[in-house]
Design a protein around this motif. Structure first.
Motif, short mmCIF file in Angstrom:
data_model
loop_
_atom_site.label_atom_id
_atom_site.label_comp_id
_atom_site.label_asym_id
_atom_site.label_seq_id
_atom_site.Cartn_x
_atom_site.Cartn_y
_atom_site.Cartn_z
N THR A 251 -44.83 -6.91 -30.48
CA THR A 251 -45.27 -8.24 -30.89
C THR A 251 -45.82 -8.99 -29.68
OG1 THR A 251 -44.56 -10.36 -31.88
CG2 THR A 251 -42.93 -9.18 -30.59
N ASP A 252 -46.86 -9.78 -29.89
CA ASP A 252 -47.39 -10.66 -28.85
C ASP A 252 -46.75 -12.04 -29.02
OD1 ASP A 252 -49.11 -8.73 -27.78
OD2 ASP A 252 -50.68 -9.21 -29.23
N VAL A 253 -46.30 -12.60 -27.90
CA VAL A 253 -45.54 -13.86 -27.95
C VAL A 253 -46.13 -14.86 -26.98
CG1 VAL A 253 -43.25 -14.89 -27.85
CG2 VAL A 253 -43.47 -12.45 -28.39
N VAL A 254 -46.39 -16.07 -27.47
CA VAL A 254 -46.73 -17.20 -26.61
C VAL A 254 -45.42 -17.84 -26.18
CG1 VAL A 254 -47.95 -19.38 -26.40
CG2 VAL A 254 -48.90 -17.56 -27.84
N LEU A 255 -45.16 -17.80 -24.88
CA LEU A 255 -43.89 -18.27 -24.35
C LEU A 255 -43.90 -19.78 -24.10
CD1 LEU A 255 -43.14 -15.39 -21.81
CD2 LEU A 255 -42.26 -15.67 -24.14
#
Length: 510
Positions: A192-196
């Protein structure tokens, strides 16, 4: 009226300190110090303000109890960069915010009085036959994934409601009729790609940011970042048998016990959703006004399903399809189907048969996981509380229901990921509904009944609740949702969100 980039740039160029700038007749006012002009100046999507066309629809939640929580603005994101811009903006301004995909959060945690970060329109779905993986963008829902996978003859552990966002489904575990066969939805996540919280974008997988990957699978949405995309495993989609059976108002406890046994004896070949429903809207219903129903899916032929159903039929025969007068459909919404059905279909036809958008409108929900089963004593207690229902305008269809949540879900250890509920065969749920016809006093009586009923059932259930059906009234939500995994999850939270940017009433406590 869309708050577009050009218009906001024009507004921000007005050198009037703290001026109130009218956007148009009937729209809200935006103050320079709100900072929304800076956000919209470099935004691929659009920023909607109260009064703009589309704002009311974008702000409306599935649970209408939270419809009066009006956001300052809705950021319609169409790119990962938009999500990052929103996170930067809320950090810079100190604004409260919430993230929304499908908007189905039972407890209203995808509503806010600040900035609503809406990823719904980031809904691309692609399937790679070579790898068997499906790539799902942040805002795609169950229906959109189904439309992509159906032509390829593959499936995934989907949720039942077509409009539920995949993001929330995955991040809180994920129940559907395929869960007992293939595990919770989060069990099929491979990356999964996550914006932190610092607005950076990372990939989480078994090999990259593995601690974050452990955490997002069960932490529930809005806790560790904004998940911008998902890669999931898919599975073959064979023919299945689906069913929707309702019994006459007899032997309620015996039937519910037999349906539990049926599920336990066929843990990965069967998935049931069994409950007792009211046949009419009335206070303090009699046993003659309550009946048992079960809906679900069997991974085999109709003939084989009827064979394994025999022990339940020995308790009582279901009402035939031709004799369903006065018996409600098992759901308030979804496709029209015949009560008493047992039908062999392709997997995706079966999914369409089982689909429903229930619940929606005005409702409140409480739940607990069961261990092996609900005991006879627990079932009797459950029926006694159903008979104490204080009344309202709607016949109650979810006064006590059991989701099959065992089978393949139990294959993994409890610490394999943040999702901890691996020692249960069923989820027990109580979900009263009402309509605008019901007075505040009537609704108060319903919620008081719910609290007392839920408390009375605690000796018969586990001290665990499903984080995808959040309950604002839980005294110790951290332990209820995450159990022994909470300390490790808190460690992941401190590592990736040390400033607690992603904070709400039941976010992971630091």
């Amino acid at each position: 009226m869309e708050l577009n980039r050009r218009r906001l740039l024009g507004l921000s160029g007005l050198a009037v300190a703290a001026a109130v700038v009218p956007l148009s007749a009937g729209c809200s006012f935006i103050r320079d110090d709100d900072g929304l002009s800076a956000l919209a100046a470099d935004f691929d999507g659009s920023i909607l303000l109260p009064g703009d066309p589309g704002f009311a629809l974008a702000a409306w939640p599935n649970n209408a109890n939270y419809a009066d929580v009006i956001p300052k603005a809705v950021a319609i994101c169409v790119s990962i960069a938009d999500i990052s811009r929103c996170i930067t903006w809320v950090r810079d301004t100190g604004s409260v915010f919430a993230v929304r995909s499908g908007g189905h959060n039972y407890a209203g945690f995808s509503t806010t009085s600040g900035l609503l970060v809406d990823v719904r329109y980031m809904n691309a779905v692609t399937f790679d036959p070579a790898t068997g993986l499906v790539q799902i963008s942040a805002g795609a829902n169950n229906q959109e994934v189904a439309e992509c996978l159906r032509p390829h003859g593959v499936s995934y552990p989907a949720g039942r409601c077509p409009t539920v966002g995949i993001g929330g489904l995955i991040l809180g575990g994920g129940w559907g009729f395929a869960a007992t066969r293939h595990g919770a939805t989060c069990d099929s996540l491979v990356a999964t790609d996550v914006v932190l919280a610092d607005a950076s974008v990372v990939t989480a997988s078994p090999d990259t940011n593995a601690d974050l990957f452990w955490g997002v699978r069960g932490a529930a949405g809005g806790n560790l970042g904004v998940n911008a995309g998902f890669s999931l495993k898919t599975y073959a989609a064979p023919n299945v048998t689906v069913f929707n059976l309702t019994w006459p108002p007899v032997k309620h406890v015996e039937l519910m016990d037999a349906l539990q046994t049926l599920q336990i004896d066929h843990p990965t070949d069967l998935s049931t959703r069994s409950k007792i429903v009211m046949t009419t809207a009335t206070a303090k219903p009699s046993l003659e006004q309550l009946c048992v129903t079960t809906t679900g899916l069997y991974w085999g032929s109709k003939a084989d399903f009827i064979e394994i159903l025999q022990p339940v039929l020995a308790v009582a025969n279901p009402a035939p399809a031709s004799d369903q007068t006065g018996v409600p459909r098992s759901e308030r919404s979804g496709p029209v189907r015949t009560e008493g059905d047992i039908v062999e279909l392709t997997y995706w036809e079966g999914r369409d048969y089982l689909a429903t958008n229930d619940p929606q409108g005005l409702y409140v929900s409480k739940n607990s996981f069961l261990g092996e089963r609900m005991s006879i004593e627990g079932l009797n207690e459950m029926v006694s509380w159903m008979r104490r229902w204080p009344g309202g305008s709607a016949a109650q269809l979810n006064m006590g229901l059991f989701f099959a949540f065992g089978g393949a879900v139990r294959d993994l250890p409890t610490d394999a990921m943040a999702y901890v509920h691996r020692n249960s065969n069923f989820l027990f749920q109580i979900e009263p509904e009402w309509t605008p016809r019901d007075s505040p006093a009537t609704v108060a009586a319903m919620t008081s009944w719910l609290d007392d009923y839920y408390d009375a059932m605690q000796p018969y259930v586990l001290p665990e609740s499903y984080q995808n059906f959040p309950d604002r009234t839980l005294a110790d939500f951290g332990s209820s949702y995450y159990g022994a995994n909470l300390p490790r999850l808190q460690s992941v939270k401190r590592a990736y969100d040390p400033d607690n940017v992603f904070s709400f009433a039941q976010s992971i406590p630091l």
